[in-house]
Design a protein around this motif. Structure first.
Motif, mmCIF file in Angstrom:
data_model
loop_
_atom_site.group_PDB
_atom_site.id
_atom_site.type_symbol
_atom_site.label_atom_id
_atom_site.label_comp_id
_atom_site.label_asym_id
_atom_site.label_seq_id
_atom_site.Cartn_x
_atom_site.Cartn_y
_atom_site.Cartn_z
ATOM 1 N N PHE A 145 -23.337 -7.549 -6.960
ATOM 2 C CA PHE A 145 -22.675 -6.463 -7.677
ATOM 3 C C PHE A 145 -23.616 -5.272 -7.824
ATOM 4 N N GLN A 161 -13.503 4.041 -5.286
ATOM 5 C CA GLN A 161 -12.373 3.150 -5.503
ATOM 6 C C GLN A 161 -11.954 2.355 -4.263
ATOM 7 N N MET A 164 -14.156 -0.588 -3.735
ATOM 8 C CA MET A 164 -13.880 -1.595 -4.749
ATOM 9 C C MET A 164 -12.590 -2.335 -4.447
ATOM 10 N N THR A 165 -11.579 -1.603 -3.973
ATOM 11 C CA THR A 165 -10.305 -2.233 -3.648
ATOM 12 C C THR A 165 -10.465 -3.240 -2.520
ATOM 13 N N GLN A 168 -11.928 -6.309 -4.066
ATOM 14 C CA GLN A 168 -10.929 -6.945 -4.920
ATOM 15 C C GLN A 168 -9.923 -7.733 -4.071
ATOM 16 N N SER A 194 -19.081 -3.067 3.285
ATOM 17 C CA SER A 194 -19.383 -1.787 2.656
ATOM 18 C C SER A 194 -19.066 -0.607 3.571
#
Length: 266
Positions: A145, A161, A164-165, A168, A194
């Motif tokens: 993280f 975002q 991150m999505t 997720q 990434s």
């Protein structure tokens, strides 16, 4: 009572959005009023020249109409009001997106080294980590993280975002667990994803995973669709960012279409 609370929350949200939009209007080249759709585009063009803002109207023959808006960087919002026309739903989506875009400029929304340190400390507390070296070890969840955040220093949370999505969705889909079972290190996974954009190939692969789960556990796709639909509606009404829930719903719909092409979940 619940409907009264919802109406009250919606009124508070509308007042907050209008307040930000009015403030923006007074400070944007002296205009007294602002076309929120144009203002949102102009706002992002000043940050990232040539930025593309995507609007997506939900098919409907009668009101209320709903519209999604996706910002550069992947953050997604939707019309938060009950809109009697398609044009109004587009304006409503632009309003909430502009409010969040303006708020996103606050220093607290930028990923800095101080932000990384604070977030790692909060995560360690949440996960009840007792090893002070966990945050520096990329093989641990906490370390991964931190590594993810450090790779995005100077970006804002909205710009962060889409990445991150992706993670997720990998977690939701079980892909991260599968990669661990193949002895892929967290650092390897981070380095690979990434730089990976959320695209149709990734969605199609995840849809295939859910098709396999449906064969093993009939009805799981329908249940997952209902869950994602509820999350979208809750987030939309509250004015929250909802890209993750929207992507889940689209992946589940893709899986459903391949199992029963003639049927839909809607």
């Amino acid at each position: 009572m619940a409907s009264t609370n919802t109406a009250s929350s919606n009124n508070i949200l509308k007042e907050a959005v209008d307040s930000v939009i009015n403030s923006f209007a007074h400070n944007a080249q002296g205009y007294g009023r602002v076309n929120v759709v144009e203002a949102l585009q102009e706002f992002w063009n000043t940050k990232i020249p040539g930025s593309e803002i995507r609007y997506e109207a939900v098919p409907a023959n009668t009101p209320p109409y709903i519209c999604f808006v996706t910002l550069p960087g992947g953050a997604c919002f939707a019309s938060f009001q009950s809109c009697p026309t398609r044009a109004e739903s587009r304006r409503s989506a632009a309003k909430i997106a502009l409010m969040n875009s303006v708020y996103n400029e606050h220093p607290s929304r930028k990923i800095t080294q101080e932000f990384v340190q604070r977030s790692a400390k909060e995560a360690a507390s949440a996960f009840r980590s007792t090893d002070p070296n966990d945050a520096d070890n990329a093989s641990t969840g906490l370390g991964a993280f931190r590594l993810l955040l450090e790779g995005n220093i100077e970006r804002t949370m909205l710009e962060f975002q889409e990445l991150m999505t992706v993670f997720q969705l990998l977690h939701w889909n079980g892909s991260l667990r599968a990669m661990r079972n193949r002895d892929c290190s967290r650092k390897e996974v981070l380095e690979h994803y990434s730089h990976r954009q959320l695209d149709d190939d990734m969605r199609s692969q995840m849809a295939l995973d859910w098709i396999s789960r449906e064969h093993e556990s009939p009805g799981i796709i329908h249940r997952e669709f209902d869950r994602a639909d509820r999350e979208i509606e809750e987030s939309r009404r509250a004015g929250w960012e909802l890209r993750f829930a929207k992507e889940k719903r689209e992946i589940i719909l893709l899986a459903k279409s391949q199992i029963q092409p003639q049927n839909t979940l809607c």
